[in-house]
Design an enzyme around this catalytic site. Structure first.
Site: not given
Ligand SMILES: [Zn+2]
Length: 429
Positions: A52, A54, A86, A173, A304, A308
């Site tokens: 997991h 991103h 995503n 999720h 996860d 950002h």
């Protein structure tokens, strides 16, 4: 190459001979003219596998790219990561998953296994081209709308049925959308005092219970992302006792941090560094998650990793993006929460951070025991080190870690991907 003086899974000192990308021999005092790497007594683990991550590319290259994300992974001891869908555009076609897969091969800091979206555009209305993604060069086996919940029960049932044809898994999720409208943090005493909209545990637990029942009904594989509550653990324990094909993950931050930090932390109240989806929960949830990871009710640790940029994170609580970076601190946090507490030994860590995630993601070249004939995917880790977390030293493009300034145990000394070092002496190669 001979890697000298390492302790495989924390055992007796040994040397590892590596040739043509494979482990070829293990034993004390190996001889030969090979290139030498001094392990310095570090623990050798099979290269870590994240189910997991991103990576944000394509679309949010200001937060992370495949290059910086895989460098971050290598520094954290990972040799493979699953890249969540995503992105922008969403990884819901063979074209996008192949693009991400190719970028991973080009930079080669670790293997990148794309995750395919379950529904078109993550919109929860229509199934994406699951079969085409499975048949593509990326050979997708894990499908997830992560960031969003596949809340429609009929779509979830169809997705579970569809992926059986190619041994895929749906990674859910679990967040009931109506119960979490406008939710800002864990629903409880702290949210009440701070006046923030609560995110009830039942919003996670209701979806997990439903999906376990659906997976059992159609005889398919379900994986539950980032389990965060004690009640979720109870449901998973029940589903596993039935023999259903359900696996689950917990993040390092849910093993260590609690919702009190939103009220009371060195940065003051309402510090958005602690804003994450699912939210940080209570001390009793943390204890339940640790026990579940130790007894196998929760199968794996997954980061996860959610990078950002500063402008999306350093803003007022309600406007801030949810998520934390995690690849470069995961092993240290797991040492702190699980090893120092006596809940896991290093063999247990290897199972939960390498072998089991590789099995769930169907990555045959990763997560193998360190033995002759296995691909030389290795992590060397010094558990006696103590490091103050310095976000400016991260390889990740983003700095949104909740551990800045904290002293954590352990340090990744070296990472090898099929025998080639990606990290040596703690630095990227
Ligand atoms: Zn998620």
């Amino acid at each position: 190459m001979i890697i000298r003086n390492v302790r495989i899974l924390g055992g007796e000192p040994a040397d590892i001979r590596v040739q043509d990308g494979l482990v070829t021999e293990i034993g004390p005092g190996l001889l030969g003219d090979d290139e030498l790497v001094d392990g310095g007594g570090a623990i050798a683990l099979p290269g870590l596998v994240d189910l997991h991550t991103h990576l944000r590319e394509p679309g949010r290259e200001d937060a992370e790219t495949v290059q910086t994300g895989t460098q971050s992974a290598a520094r954290g001891g990972y040799t493979a990561v699953h890249a969540m869908a995503n992105t922008s555009p969403v990884a819901d076609t063979a074209g996008v998953v192949e693009q991400v897969w190719r970028l991973g091969r080009e930079f080669a800091h670790c293997d990148v296994q794309p995750v395919g979206a379950v529904t078109v555009g993550l919109e929860g209305r229509q199934l994406a081209e699951l079969g085409a993604m499975a048949d593509s060069a990326a050979r997708v086996r894990v499908f997830s709308d992560d960031g969003k919940c596949v809340s429609d029960a009929v779509l979830m049932r169809r997705a579970l049925e569809y992926v059986k044809a190619f041994d895929g898994v749906i990674a859910q999720h679990a967040q009931e959308p109506r119960l979490t409208e406008g939710a800002q943090m864990n629903e409880g005493d702290v949210s009440g005092r701070l006046g923030l909209t609560g995110w009830p545990a039942v919003a996670e637990e209701a979806i997990i219970a439903r999906d376990c029942l659906l997976a059992a009904h159609v005889g398919s594989r379900l994986h539950v992302c980032h389990v965060s509550t004690a009640g979720s653990v109870e449901i998973l324990r029940w589903a596993k006792s039935k023999g259903w094909n359900v696996t689950a993950e917990v993040t390092p931050h849910h093993l260590l941090l609690t919702d009190d930090l939103v009220e009371d932390s060195p940065g003051g109240a309402y510090n958005p560094i602690y804003k994450v989806n699912p939210p940080l929960r209570t001390r009793s949830d943390v204890e339940a998650l640790r026990a579940a990871l130790a007894d196998g009710t929760i199968d794996i640790v997954a980061t996860d990793h959610a990078p950002h940029p500063v402008e999306d994170k350093e803003t007022e609580w309600s406007a801030a993006a949810m998520g934390m970076v995690g690849l470069e601190t995961a092993l240290s946090v797991v040492q702190e929460a699980m090893v120092e507490t006596g809940l896991l030994d290093w063999a247990g860590v290897a199972e939960r951070m390498s072998a089991a995630p590789a099995r769930i993601g169907r990555l045959s070249g990763h997560g193998r025991p360190i033995e002759a004939g296995a691909p030389a995917n290795l992590t060397l880790y010094d558990p006696s080190a103590r490091t103050e977390v310095d976000p400016s030293a991260f390889a990740s493009k983003s700095r949104n870690t909740p551990y800045a300034g904290m002293t954590l145990p352990g340090r990744v000394v070296a990472t090898f991907l099929r025998g080639k070092p990606t990290v040596l002496e703690g630095k990227l190669v």
